[in-house]
Design a protein around this motif. Sequence first.
Motif, short mmCIF file in Angstrom:
data_model
loop_
_atom_site.label_atom_id
_atom_site.label_comp_id
_atom_site.label_asym_id
_atom_site.label_seq_id
_atom_site.Cartn_x
_atom_site.Cartn_y
_atom_site.Cartn_z
N THR A 147 0.74 -1.56 0.16
CA THR A 147 -0.01 -0.03 0.54
C THR A 147 0.64 1.12 -0.28
OG1 THR A 147 -0.09 -0.15 2.63
CG2 THR A 147 -2.19 -1.31 1.13
N PRO A 222 -13.74 6.06 5.35
CA PRO A 222 -14.44 6.00 5.29
C PRO A 222 -14.01 6.01 3.31
CG PRO A 222 -15.96 6.96 6.49
CD PRO A 222 -14.47 7.41 6.41
N GLN A 223 -13.71 7.42 3.01
CA GLN A 223 -12.85 7.56 1.95
C GLN A 223 -12.02 6.73 1.34
OE1 GLN A 223 -12.28 12.06 1.64
NE2 GLN A 223 -14.77 12.06 1.54
N GLN A 225 -10.97 3.85 2.62
CA GLN A 225 -11.19 1.62 2.60
C GLN A 225 -11.34 1.63 1.03
OE1 GLN A 225 -15.13 1.72 5.32
NE2 GLN A 225 -14.25 3.07 6.75
N GLY A 226 -11.30 0.52 1.50
CA GLY A 226 -10.82 -0.76 0.72
C GLY A 226 -9.49 -0.58 -0.36
N LYS A 227 -8.81 -0.47 0.74
CA LYS A 227 -7.01 -0.38 -0.08
C LYS A 227 -5.95 -0.73 0.66
CE LYS A 227 -8.65 4.67 -1.90
NZ LYS A 227 -8.43 6.03 -2.38
N ARG A 228 -6.48 -1.53 1.97
CA ARG A 228 -5.81 -2.40 2.60
C ARG A 228 -4.94 -1.20 3.50
NH1 ARG A 228 -2.77 -6.92 -0.24
NH2 ARG A 228 -4.07 -7.77 1.72
N SER A 231 -5.49 -3.49 6.67
CA SER A 231 -4.60 -4.21 6.49
C SER A 231 -2.63 -3.93 7.34
CB SER A 231 -4.51 -4.90 5.56
OG SER A 231 -5.39 -5.67 5.08
N ARG A 259 -16.68 -6.83 7.64
CA ARG A 259 -15.37 -6.02 7.22
C ARG A 259 -14.31 -6.62 7.59
NH1 ARG A 259 -14.40 -1.33 3.50
NH2 ARG A 259 -15.88 -1.74 2.31
N SER A 260 -14.56 -6.35 9.32
CA SER A 260 -13.27 -6.26 9.93
C SER A 260 -13.20 -7.60 10.89
CB SER A 260 -13.64 -5.80 12.04
OG SER A 260 -14.48 -5.81 12.57
N GLN A 262 -13.58 -10.57 8.40
CA GLN A 262 -12.48 -10.94 7.64
C GLN A 262 -10.54 -9.78 7.54
OE1 GLN A 262 -14.90 -9.38 3.87
NE2 GLN A 262 -15.63 -11.10 4.07
N LEU A 263 -10.52 -8.89 7.81
CA LEU A 263 -9.02 -9.10 8.13
C LEU A 263 -9.21 -9.46 9.72
CD1 LEU A 263 -6.74 -6.85 7.81
CD2 LEU A 263 -8.33 -4.67 9.48
#
Length: 283
Positions: A147, A222-223, A225-228, A231, A259-260, A262-263
């Motif tokens: 990332t 939130p903006q 999120q989805g970018k690891r 992680s 989602r959390s 899954q992480l």
Amino acid sequence: MSKPLSIRPYQRRDRDDILSLMFYSRYTHTHLDWYKAGQWLDVESNMIRLAFMDGSLVGVLGMSPALNDATWIRLIIVAQGYDPTYVLSDMWEQVRLELADMHLDVTAILAINPWVGRYLPALGFHFEETVITLQRPPQELIPAPDTAVTLINGYLEDIPQIVAVDHAAFAPPWQMSQSDVRLAQRQAASCTLAIVDDEIIGYEIATRHHKSGHLARIAVHPQAQGKRIGSHLLHHLLSRFIDRGVLSMTVNTQLSNVRSQQLYKRYGFTRNGFDLSVWEYRF
């Protein structure tokens, strides 16, 4: 017929009586997060009400300050030998009216102590959510995510931006106040910020006790999120703690937060069966 209760606000001179009642009564519920009991009682912004019968302290009900029209019940005590149904119903009726005058949306309680859950439905609370605990035993760490983010240590001057991320990532009543973050940061073994374009877009706060660690909070705007980003924060924390000899880690999350989970599962966390119920009163 039970005698009427006299209910009034907490005063500093009541401190020792409350701590004594807390020690001796089995009807005690505490959800004080980063505070010790005496320290929490000293926070002037907390809303604490006491119930007396014939001059004796028989009940305590304490709430954290309202934040974005939501609050948590943090402290409940009913003295030994007194009926919790009667004491709690009288206390909650007065407190409920006070909270309604403050135009709150919700009051929540995390039923850490099992006894308290038996009395909540009669007070008008409804089961809302389950908080689960996951644990990571000693194991090899998976490779770090790729990332474009910079990780740095968080400091007191970063608290306003940390709070901004927290409030964007979580809805009431799950948000932390500036005082919550300040106290958490002071007690944490790790406070890491995720930076992109000189802006804080995520953070983690974790504690350590000997060879055990606990991830107390992790949030990503939130903006972003989805970018690891989450992680990257989690991998960094686990790597640092492993280097310090930490053998196991725990974390709490909501059962509905898929989602959390899954992480955490990707990094070897599994549920350990320690689940807690969240109840809410909606105004």
